[in-house]
Design a protein around this motif. Structure first.
Motif, mmCIF file in Angstrom:
data_model
loop_
_atom_site.group_PDB
_atom_site.id
_atom_site.type_symbol
_atom_site.label_atom_id
_atom_site.label_comp_id
_atom_site.label_asym_id
_atom_site.label_seq_id
_atom_site.Cartn_x
_atom_site.Cartn_y
_atom_site.Cartn_z
ATOM 1 N N GLY A 1 8.964 2.195 0.335
ATOM 2 C CA GLY A 1 7.514 2.330 0.431
ATOM 3 C C GLY A 1 6.884 1.093 1.029
ATOM 4 N N VAL A 2 7.359 -0.069 0.609
ATOM 5 C CA VAL A 2 6.786 -1.321 1.093
ATOM 6 C C VAL A 2 7.061 -1.494 2.584
ATOM 7 C CG1 VAL A 2 7.110 -3.813 0.979
ATOM 8 C CG2 VAL A 2 6.739 -2.530 -1.106
ATOM 9 N N THR B 1 7.269 0.708 4.816
ATOM 10 C CA THR B 1 6.502 1.574 5.709
ATOM 11 C C THR B 1 5.338 0.817 6.323
ATOM 12 O OG1 THR B 1 5.081 2.296 3.928
ATOM 13 C CG2 THR B 1 6.963 3.707 4.440
ATOM 14 N N GLY B 2 4.904 -0.271 5.655
ATOM 15 C CA GLY B 2 3.792 -1.025 6.200
ATOM 16 C C GLY B 2 2.456 -0.645 5.596
ATOM 17 N N PHE B 3 2.459 0.214 4.598
ATOM 18 C CA PHE B 3 1.223 0.502 3.878
ATOM 19 C C PHE B 3 0.920 -0.692 2.977
ATOM 20 C CE2 PHE B 3 -1.683 2.925 1.164
ATOM 21 C CZ PHE B 3 -2.307 3.691 2.123
ATOM 22 N N PRO B 4 -0.393 -0.979 2.707
ATOM 23 C CA PRO B 4 -0.683 -2.136 1.854
ATOM 24 C C PRO B 4 0.256 -2.185 0.646
ATOM 25 C CG PRO B 4 -2.721 -1.244 2.643
ATOM 26 C CD PRO B 4 -1.623 -0.370 3.215
ATOM 27 N N LEU B 5 0.936 -3.305 0.573
ATOM 28 C CA LEU B 5 2.020 -3.563 -0.365
ATOM 29 C C LEU B 5 1.810 -3.048 -1.793
ATOM 30 C CD1 LEU B 5 4.635 -5.264 -0.439
ATOM 31 C CD2 LEU B 5 3.234 -7.221 -1.004
ATOM 32 N N ALA B 6 0.586 -3.223 -2.293
ATOM 33 C CA ALA B 6 0.339 -2.911 -3.696
ATOM 34 C C ALA B 6 0.526 -1.428 -3.980
ATOM 35 C CB ALA B 6 -1.079 -3.342 -4.072
ATOM 36 N N PRO C 1 2.482 1.260 -2.735
ATOM 37 C CA PRO C 1 3.781 1.835 -3.097
ATOM 38 C C PRO C 1 4.277 1.329 -4.453
ATOM 39 C CG PRO C 1 3.844 1.012 -0.861
ATOM 40 C CD PRO C 1 2.534 0.602 -1.426
ATOM 41 N N ILE D 1 9.802 -8.978 2.299
ATOM 42 C CA ILE D 1 8.712 -8.653 1.392
ATOM 43 C C ILE D 1 7.868 -9.881 1.137
ATOM 44 C CG2 ILE D 1 8.140 -7.770 -0.897
ATOM 45 C CD1 ILE D 1 10.507 -6.037 -0.749
#
Lengths: 444, 169
Positions: free
Chosen positions: A20-21, A23-28, A30, A344
Motif C-alpha cells: 500500500g505504501v 503505491t504512492g498514496f499518502p503514507l498514513a 494504507p 519508506i
C-alpha cells in the motif's frame, strides 16, 4: 471475526502495508487502512473503539508537543540568518585548508543540528549558503553535495531532534536520556565526515582547492570578534534548550517551547522578524506537524491491532531464531531497518517498527538506550539512501539550477558518507560508551 | 456542479488551515509561560498541561485537511511519479476506496461515539487536579476528522475526473 493464525496475520499485515505504501498514496492511509481492515476481521466492531482511542491518545500525547515546538524553532532560525553569519566567520578561519569549505559545511551542519530538530532547515540553509560557495571555488560537485547532505542530515540525530522526540514515547524511554545519548554518536559521525574530507582533499587537491590568502586576509582580532559574535547567539540557544534538559530543570516539551520562544527573540534582534515570517513559520509548523501526527496516529492504531493479534510474539520469535546468537539477531534488526529506509519514510518506520522491536532489546540482553541509539543512527542513513532519500530531495529542491548539480553527482557524493555512518555504527557497537557515557552523567 | 463542490471544499480547508496555524504560536506561548512561571517565579500553573496538549491536538487534527489540500501528506513516490497523471489518478481512486474509505468511516464513527460519551457523562480529563471537561477537545477532533474526510472527497473527485475525462477539474 475470522480465525487466522498470528503468523499469517503478521505476513499479511506487513505485506499489505508495504504494498500500500509503495503505491504512492499518502503514507498514513494504507497504514491506517490495514489497521482498520484487520481490526475488523480479527476483533469485529470492538476494534473501532480501540483504533479511535489510540488515535486520540497519540494526538494528545504531551511529549510529542515538542515536535511542533522544535519545528517552529527551526523555522525561526532559518529566517534569522544565523547560518550565513557562521559561514562567513568560519570561512576566514578554515578557508586556507584544502577541503576547508567542505569541512565548514559539515561543522555548520553539526552546529545547526544542535539548534534544529529537522533536516529540512539545515539542508536548505547549507544548500543556499555553502553549496554555491564551494562550487564557485572549483570544488568537486559530488563532494560538495555529499557534504551538504551528510552535514544537514545530522540535524535529525543531534539533539534537539524530532526523531528522538518520537522515539521516546514509542519505546517508553525518556526523551531527555535519548537526547543525551545522541550527542556523542552525532559528534562521532561529524568527526568521521571531516576526517574523510580532509584525507580526500589531501590526496586529490584538485577536487577541493584552498582559498587564496588575499581573499581571507583579515586581521586576527577582527576574525575572532566575527567568530564570537556569530556563534554566541547560537550557543545561548543551545544552552537554553539542551542545558535545561541536561541539568534536569525542564522536560523536553517545555525546553522545546522555550527554545522556540528564544529563537523568535533572536530573529527579532537580528531584524529578520516580521508578521510574514511569523505566519510562514507557523504555517510550516502546522503542515509538518499535521503530516507527522497523521502518520503517527494511523501507525499507532496499526501497532495496537498488530500487537493484540499476537504478531509481536511472532516477530520476536522470528528475530530471536536468527542464527548467530544475540549479535546475529541484532544484525538482522539493523539490516531490516536499513532496507526499509530505502523505500519508506522514516516517520512511518519509526512509528511502526519501534514499538514492535523495542521489547527485543531486553530480551536480547542489550541496553535499551544503546539499542535505541543504534536504530536512530541507522535511520539517519535512510535520509541519504536513494530512491527515497529526504536529504537528497531537499538538496535538489533548494540548490540553484545554475550550479548544475545532477542527481548522479549527489548520489556519488553521498555514498562515501553512508559508508562512514556504517563505520560509525561499528564503532558504537564496539565502544558502547560513545552512546552511554553522557546519559550516565545526567542529573537524575 | 462537481467543480463548485471541489472549490467550496478547498476554500473551507484553506480557511481552517489559516486559522489553525495560530494554534502553533499559542502552543509556544502557553508552554513558555508555564516554564517561566514554574522555574523563574516558582509558581507552577494548574492548567497548562491539559491546555497545551489540547492546543497541540487541535492544531494537528485541524491541519489535516489543509495539509491534504496542499499535498503535504508525504507519499513514497518512488514509483508513483513514473506513472502518467491518469495512472496516478487510478491509483488514488483504488486506494481511496480500499483503504481510505474504511479508515475514515472508523475514525468518524469512533470519535463521534467517544465525543457523545464524553458530553453524556460530563467526562473530565484525569491527568491533574485541573480536571477540564473532555467534551470540547473530543468535539474538535471529530470536526478535524470530518474536515479531513471532506478534503478527501474533493481529492477523490479530482482523481475520478482525471481518470474518466483525462483532464483536471
Amino acid at each position: 471475526m475470522i480465525d487466522i493464525s498470528p503468523e499469517l496475520t503478521t505476513i499479511l499485515m506487513m505485506g499489505l502495508i508495504l504494498l500500500g505504501v509503495l503505491t504512492g498514496f499518502p503514507l498514513a492511509v494504507p497504514i491506517g487502512g490495514v489497521a482498520v481492515i484487520f481490526g475488523f476481521l480479527l476483533f469485529g466492531t470492538g476494534s473501532i473503539e480501540m483504533i479511535s482511542g489510540r488515535v486520540y491518545s497519540l494526538v494528545t500525547n504531551y511529549t510529542l508537543l515538542a515536535v511542533p515546538a522544535f519545528i517552529f524553532m527551526g523555522g525561526m532560525l532559518e529566517h534569522s540568518g544565523i547560518a550565513e553569519k557562521m559561514y562567513d566567520a568560519l570561512y576566514l578561519w578554515l578557508g586556507g585548508f584544502r577541503g576547508g569549505l567542505a569541512i565548514i559545511t559539515v561543522l555548520i551542519g553539526t552546529i545547526m543540528a544542535a539548534c534544529v530538530g529537522v533536516i529540512a532547515a539545515s539542508i536548505t540553509m547549507l544548500a543556499m549558503v555553502a553549496l554555491p560557495a564551494m562550487i564557485r571555488r572549483g570544488y568537486d560537485k559530488s563532494l560538495a553535495s555529499g557534504a551538504v547532505v551528510a552535514g544537514g542530515c545530522l540535524g535529525i540525530l543531534i539533539p534537539p531532534s524530532i526523531m528522538l522526540v518520537i522515539y521516546g514515547p514509542m519505546a517508553w524511554i525518556s526523551v531527555g536520556k535519548l537526547f543525551m545519548a545522541a550527542f556523542f554518536p552525532g559528534f562521532t559521525l561529524s568527526a568521521l565526515y571531516c576526517t574523510y574530507i580532509a584525507v580526500r582533499a589531501y590526496l586529490q587537491p584538485q577536487i577541493a582547492p584552498s582559498i587564496p590568502p588575499e581573499e581571507r586576509n583579515v586581521p586576527f582580532l577582527k576574525k575572532t570578534v566575527l567568530l564570537i559574535t556569530s556563534m554566541a547567539p547560537t550557543a545561548i540557544l543551545i544552552m537554553a534548550v539542551l542545558g535545561v534538559i541536561f541539568l534536569g530543570i525542564a522536560a523536553p516539551t517545555e525546553a522545546s517551547a522555550t527554545g522556540a520562544f528564544v529563537a523568535t527573540l533572536l530573529a527579532i534582534v537580528y531584524r529578520r522578524f516580521s508578521f510574514k515570517v511569523l505566519k510562514e513559520t507557523a504555517l510550516g509548523t502546522l503542515k509538518l506537524t499535521s503530516m507527522i501526527l497523521l502518520i503517527g496516529s494511523c501507525a499507532f492504531a496499526f501497532v495496537g491491532v498488530f500487537l493484540s493479534a499476537g504478531c509481536g510474539n511472532v516477530v520476536e520469535e522470528l528475530i530471536l531464531a536468527t542464527p548467530g546468537g544475540r549479535w546475529g539477531a541484532f544484525a538482522a534488526v539493523m539490516f531490516i531497518v536499513f532496507l526499509l529506509g530505502f523505500f519508506i519514510d522514516w516517520i512511518g518506520i519509526l512509528f511502526i517498527i519501534v514499538p514492535i522491536i523495542s521489547p527485543l532489546a531486553p530480551a536480547l540482553g542489550f541496553d535499551p538506550l544503546w539499542f535505541a541509539m543504534m536504530i536512530c543512527v541507522n535511520l539517519q542513513m535512510s535520509f541519504m539512501t536513494p530512491p527515497f532519500a529526504p536529504g537528497i530531495f531537499f538538496l535538489r529542491g533548494t540548490a540553484s539550477k545554475e550550479l548544475g548539480v545532477s542527481m548522479a553527482d549527489i548520489i556519488r557524493g553521498v555514498v562515501p558518507f553512508i559508508i562512514l555512518v556504517m563505520i560509525g555504527l561499528c564503532l558504537m557497537a564496539v565502544f558502547p560508551q560513545i552512546i552511554l557515557w553522557l546519559p550516565n552523567m545526567m542529573i537524575k | 456542479m462537481m467543480k463548485t463542490l471541489v472549490r467550496i471544499i478547498d476554500t473551507v480547508s484553506e480557511y481552517t488551515g489559516q486559522g489553525a496555524l495560530w494554534l502553533s504560536v499559542a502552543l509556544v506561548l502557553v508552554l513558555t509561560y508555564e516554564t517561566t512561571s514554574r522555574y523563574v517565579f516558582n509558581a507552577p500553573t494548574q492548567w497548562v498541561y491539559e491546555t497545551s496538549y489540547m492546543i497541540g491536538a487541535s492544531m494537528a487534527v485541524l491541519g489535516w485537511s489543509y495539509t491534504h489540500r496542499h499535498h503535504g501528506h508525504i507519499r513514497v513516490d518512488v514509483f508513483y511519479t513514473r506513472f502518467s497523471l491518469r495512472g496516478q489518478a487510478i491509483i488514488d481512486v483504488v486506494i481511496s476506496l480500499l483503504f481510505l474509505l474504511p479508515l475514515l468511516c472508523v475514525l468518524i464513527y469512533g470519535s463521534y461515539s467517544s465525543m457523545q460519551f464524553a458530553w453524556g457523562i460530563n467526562e473530565r480529563l484525569p491527568e491533574s487536579s485541573f480536571r477540564p471537561p473532555a467534551g470540547p477537545i473530543k468535539t474538535v477532533i471529530l470536526v478535524g476528522i470530518c474536515l479531513f474526510a471532506l478534503q478527501c472527497v474533493a481529492e477523490f473527485i479530482r482523481s475520478l475526473y482525471m481518470m474518466t475525462r483525462k483532464r483536471k477539474v
